[in-house]
Design a protein around this motif. Sequence first.
Motif, PDB file in Angstrom:
ATOM      1  N   PRO A 192       0.861  -1.280   0.073  1.00 40.40           N
ATOM      2  CA  PRO A 192       0.056  -0.134   0.050  1.00 40.40           C
ATOM      3  C   PRO A 192       0.931   1.091  -0.007  1.00 40.40           C
ATOM      4  O   PRO A 192       2.126   1.306   0.473  1.00 40.40           O
ATOM      5  N   GLY A 193       0.168   2.279  -0.456  1.00 38.48           N
ATOM      6  CA  GLY A 193       0.953   3.748  -0.531  1.00 38.48           C
ATOM      7  C   GLY A 193       0.944   4.178  -2.065  1.00 38.48           C
ATOM      8  O   GLY A 193       1.311   5.261  -2.178  1.00 38.48           O
ATOM      9  N   ASN A 194       0.858   3.344  -2.981  1.00 36.14           N
ATOM     10  CA  ASN A 194       0.655   3.951  -4.586  1.00 36.14           C
ATOM     11  C   ASN A 194      -0.528   4.997  -4.667  1.00 36.14           C
ATOM     12  O   ASN A 194      -1.583   4.519  -4.262  1.00 36.14           O
ATOM     13  N   SER A 195      -0.307   5.747  -5.469  1.00 33.79           N
ATOM     14  CA  SER A 195      -1.178   6.625  -5.793  1.00 33.79           C
ATOM     15  C   SER A 195      -1.962   6.171  -7.155  1.00 33.79           C
ATOM     16  O   SER A 195      -1.290   6.231  -8.173  1.00 33.79           O
ATOM     17  N   GLY A 196      -3.446   6.109  -6.769  1.00 27.25           N
ATOM     18  CA  GLY A 196      -4.064   5.896  -7.985  1.00 27.25           C
ATOM     19  C   GLY A 196      -4.257   7.038  -9.009  1.00 27.25           C
ATOM     20  O   GLY A 196      -4.207   6.863 -10.111  1.00 27.25           O
ATOM     21  N   VAL A 197      -4.436   8.060  -8.294  1.00 27.62           N
ATOM     22  CA  VAL A 197      -4.723   9.486  -9.121  1.00 27.62           C
ATOM     23  C   VAL A 197      -3.199   9.577  -9.930  1.00 27.62           C
ATOM     24  O   VAL A 197      -3.407  10.113 -11.201  1.00 27.62           O
ATOM     25  N   ASP A 198      -2.143   9.482  -9.528  1.00 24.14           N
ATOM     26  CA  ASP A 198      -0.850   9.804 -10.164  1.00 24.14           C
ATOM     27  C   ASP A 198      -0.809   8.734 -11.336  1.00 24.14           C
ATOM     28  O   ASP A 198      -0.403   9.056 -12.248  1.00 24.14           O
ATOM     29  N   THR A 199      -1.283   7.410 -11.137  1.00 25.28           N
ATOM     30  CA  THR A 199      -1.329   6.373 -12.108  1.00 25.28           C
ATOM     31  C   THR A 199      -2.177   7.005 -13.230  1.00 25.28           C
ATOM     32  O   THR A 199      -1.701   6.716 -14.537  1.00 25.28           O
ATOM     33  N   VAL A 200      -3.348   7.299 -12.995  1.00 29.64           N
ATOM     34  CA  VAL A 200      -4.487   7.693 -14.231  1.00 29.64           C
ATOM     35  C   VAL A 200      -3.725   8.867 -14.598  1.00 29.64           C
ATOM     36  O   VAL A 200      -3.675   8.904 -16.252  1.00 29.64           O
ATOM     37  N   ARG A 201      -2.976   9.859 -14.190  1.00 29.27           N
ATOM     38  CA  ARG A 201      -2.817  11.002 -14.906  1.00 29.27           C
ATOM     39  C   ARG A 201      -1.538  10.711 -15.560  1.00 29.27           C
ATOM     40  O   ARG A 201      -1.362  11.362 -16.614  1.00 29.27           O
ATOM     41  N   ALA A 202      -0.667   9.874 -15.332  1.00 26.72           N
ATOM     42  CA  ALA A 202       0.320   9.504 -15.968  1.00 26.72           C
ATOM     43  C   ALA A 202       0.622   8.549 -16.785  1.00 26.72           C
ATOM     44  O   ALA A 202       1.261   8.369 -18.051  1.00 26.72           O
ATOM     45  N   THR A 203      -0.923   7.815 -17.230  1.00 20.52           N
ATOM     46  CA  THR A 203      -1.007   6.695 -17.972  1.00 20.52           C
ATOM     47  C   THR A 203      -2.085   6.895 -18.857  1.00 20.52           C
ATOM     48  O   THR A 203      -3.273   7.051 -18.569  1.00 20.52           O
ATOM     49  N   ASP A 204      -1.796   7.210 -20.240  1.00 20.86           N
ATOM     50  CA  ASP A 204      -3.135   7.310 -21.145  1.00 20.86           C
ATOM     51  C   ASP A 204      -3.516   6.237 -22.028  1.00 20.86           C
ATOM     52  O   ASP A 204      -4.251   5.861 -22.669  1.00 20.86           O
ATOM     53  N   ALA A 205      -2.575   5.091 -21.835  1.00 25.32           N
ATOM     54  CA  ALA A 205      -2.643   3.967 -22.512  1.00 25.32           C
ATOM     55  C   ALA A 205      -2.616   2.607 -21.616  1.00 25.32           C
ATOM     56  O   ALA A 205      -1.696   2.420 -20.544  1.00 25.32           O
ATOM     57  N   TRP A 206      -3.960   1.909 -21.814  1.00 27.88           N
ATOM     58  CA  TRP A 206      -3.856   0.688 -20.706  1.00 27.88           C
ATOM     59  C   TRP A 206      -4.344  -0.480 -21.546  1.00 27.88           C
ATOM     60  O   TRP A 206      -5.179  -1.109 -21.186  1.00 27.88           O
ATOM     61  N   GLY A 207      -3.378  -0.708 -22.529  1.00 28.54           N
ATOM     62  CA  GLY A 207      -3.438  -2.041 -23.114  1.00 28.54           C
ATOM     63  C   GLY A 207      -4.855  -2.070 -23.966  1.00 28.54           C
ATOM     64  O   GLY A 207      -5.307  -3.010 -24.359  1.00 28.54           O
ATOM     65  N   GLY A 208      -5.299  -1.043 -24.423  1.00 31.95           N
ATOM     66  CA  GLY A 208      -6.652  -0.900 -25.191  1.00 31.95           C
ATOM     67  C   GLY A 208      -7.764  -0.711 -24.472  1.00 31.95           C
ATOM     68  O   GLY A 208      -8.770  -0.403 -25.029  1.00 31.95           O
ATOM     69  N   LEU A 209      -7.719  -0.911 -23.201  1.00 33.82           N
ATOM     70  CA  LEU A 209      -9.112  -0.739 -22.181  1.00 33.82           C
ATOM     71  C   LEU A 209      -9.386   0.783 -22.263  1.00 33.82           C
ATOM     72  O   LEU A 209     -10.394   0.893 -22.052  1.00 33.82           O
ATOM     73  N   GLU A 210      -8.637   1.692 -22.466  1.00 31.73           N
ATOM     74  CA  GLU A 210      -8.853   2.860 -22.499  1.00 31.73           C
ATOM     75  C   GLU A 210      -9.714   3.540 -23.783  1.00 31.73           C
ATOM     76  O   GLU A 210     -10.341   4.460 -23.522  1.00 31.73           O
ATOM     77  N   ARG A 211     -10.004   2.753 -24.646  1.00 29.42           N
ATOM     78  CA  ARG A 211     -10.745   2.959 -25.508  1.00 29.42           C
ATOM     79  C   ARG A 211     -12.107   2.558 -25.073  1.00 29.42           C
ATOM     80  O   ARG A 211     -13.276   3.165 -25.805  1.00 29.42           O
ATOM     81  N   ARG A 212     -12.295   1.456 -24.422  1.00 29.20           N
ATOM     82  CA  ARG A 212     -13.589   0.985 -24.169  1.00 29.20           C
ATOM     83  C   ARG A 212     -14.238   1.167 -22.681  1.00 29.20           C
ATOM     84  O   ARG A 212     -15.396   1.117 -22.294  1.00 29.20           O
ATOM     85  N   PHE A 213     -13.382   2.136 -21.857  1.00 24.51           N
ATOM     86  CA  PHE A 213     -13.720   2.008 -20.475  1.00 24.51           C
ATOM     87  C   PHE A 213     -13.325   3.571 -20.064  1.00 24.51           C
ATOM     88  O   PHE A 213     -12.054   4.022 -20.560  1.00 24.51           O
ATOM     89  N   ASP A 214     -14.139   4.122 -19.289  1.00 17.50           N
ATOM     90  CA  ASP A 214     -13.516   5.496 -18.780  1.00 17.50           C
ATOM     91  C   ASP A 214     -12.604   4.758 -17.202  1.00 17.50           C
ATOM     92  O   ASP A 214     -13.148   3.748 -16.744  1.00 17.50           O
ATOM     93  N   ILE A 215     -11.536   5.269 -17.250  1.00 18.41           N
ATOM     94  CA  ILE A 215     -10.305   4.544 -16.313  1.00 18.41           C
ATOM     95  C   ILE A 215     -10.550   5.582 -14.958  1.00 18.41           C
ATOM     96  O   ILE A 215     -10.099   6.982 -15.203  1.00 18.41           O
ATOM     97  N   VAL A 216     -11.025   4.799 -13.841  1.00 16.17           N
ATOM     98  CA  VAL A 216     -11.018   5.924 -12.778  1.00 16.17           C
ATOM     99  C   VAL A 216     -10.195   5.222 -11.718  1.00 16.17           C
ATOM    100  O   VAL A 216     -10.068   4.163 -11.664  1.00 16.17           O
TER     101      VAL A 216
END
Length: 610
Positions: free
Chosen positions: A215-239
Amino acid sequence: MPRIPRTPACALGVAALAVSLTACGGSYNPFDDHQEKATYKTGAEAKKDRKSVPRWLPDDATDISYVMSTTGEDRILRFTAKDGAFPASCVRGKPQGKPRLKADWFPSDVAAKADTNCGTWSGARVGGALYAWQDRDAVSGARGASAARIPAQRVAWKACPAEEGVPKGADCGTVRVPVDWKKPDGKKIDIAVARRTATDPDRRVGTLVFLPGGPGNSGVDTVRATDAWGGLERRFDIVSLDPRGVGASSPVRCPAGPYVAMAQDKKPAASAAEFARERKRASAFADDCARASGPVAAHTDATSVSHDVETVRAALGEDRVSLYGHSYGTVYGQRYAQLYGERVRAAVLDGVMDTAVSRRDFNATSARALERAYGEFARWCGKDDECALGDKDPRAVYQRVAAKAADGSLRNDGKKVTLAALNGTLDQMLLTPSWPVIGEYLQALDSGKPWQEDAEEQPAEKLLPVADQAVCVDLNLRAPDAAAYLADQRAAREAAPAFGFSPNAVGYANLCLGLPERPTPRPAQPEEFRTEHPMLLINARHDNATPVDWARSVARHLGDKAALVEVDGWGHGAKVFNGGAERKAITDYLTRLAVPAPGTVVKGSVPPGV
């Protein structure tokens, strides 16, 4: 899940989904009263639309009217069945609670006529139609003492602050939650959230909530820094969110000096006297963290985080969400599915934590996983000319440098290297894994040549963010006395004769000595998970952070509520970013709900530099 129209259905010409509106004129936001209203021709159509209509509704049911609260568990339903009766899965019983929602088609006296129970739903036949409702109190009762009252709110999204090197397009916001969910009217904190909307909105499936590890990783920073999620970013809102106690969500802070000292000294106590010193140090550290952080330090458990995730789901106006938990995020994912299974469309647990693992098994399986991961490196090094060890036996090299570390004679550029530091460095390198770098590191130590390391500077801050103590709440890792602690370490040495211990496991074993002892959580039972589809568990066989033993244990406990995919490979990274068969198993499951067959094994990606 298709977005609910924000203008009248009559203006849009909606056929498949007729949203009930008070008027056909002007704009209308169906979330103003936190209710979602719909009609369907058949039960199959209703369930295909991914709304939270009950799964017991027959596919051939007709003339369906439905209202649900998007911020609670209240729902009402009317339908017609061919045989005029509720399905056989329902049983005779008294009403569970009362209908709290109203509609012009829902009889006011239906509760008095209720004589059927379908899970947490109550039902009655009135005239030729069947009526059912779900009361939030009945759902809370099914969840037991862990139930929570979710506050109604919406996320006020704004573009995240611009930052060099960070891709644009992410939105940031917050939801407000109680520090102590058992005191919903008490002190509040803000939970930071971030999202990226689906890039192909016409094919959007729904919302995917990423549950970060640590524990301790930031989900907010992960979403901000990552715009490619193996194609999932096309089909899902990533939150995602910063779990409470992390990042921008009221972080737990601890004194820098003691924290750095403990992080650099992850070695097992070897005697009762050393155990007593570790316990005293850990107790003082826990007290200092509590004083510096305030009440949130006592409420970073997975149950509280799960209630926060449910608050985010409700604030998004989504009936159901898909989950992607990685590493410690799988603890949050399992707990959320226990508490709010009916809100889960699909769930990926990647790098699986076993919350019911015993203290002794935690130490032993962690040590064995580290030794096995090193064995994979040794196997590669022994047959690949790219390995810096050349003709040397990698296992013999480790034994040689480890013996020097244990007797205090191992040096790197004149600086002492302890056995805890040696094992800790190898443990980190094996996470990727970085096999060529491991060879270079061991060759330097074995030959007496300097190995360039990052300078160990004391932090300028007096307090540092520390989320590790959450593990001590969610798992039972605190040894009650020296005898139990020493027995745990003996079990680790027996499981991993070469390495003897896992620095990661020992770090938690020592840290948790400062917190109250907790009973070992019992294994989760399949009936506790009201998820419609099996959860996807995926784990590398040679993961030294979350041993595959843990994933196999969770899969056994969950039975048909989970499907395990074992990756014949290495490392601990989120597998949706690895590509190949690992990614395909995840994306097929999340986009098409394609559940892998039992015993599925896929080939892992090749380690970097190999």
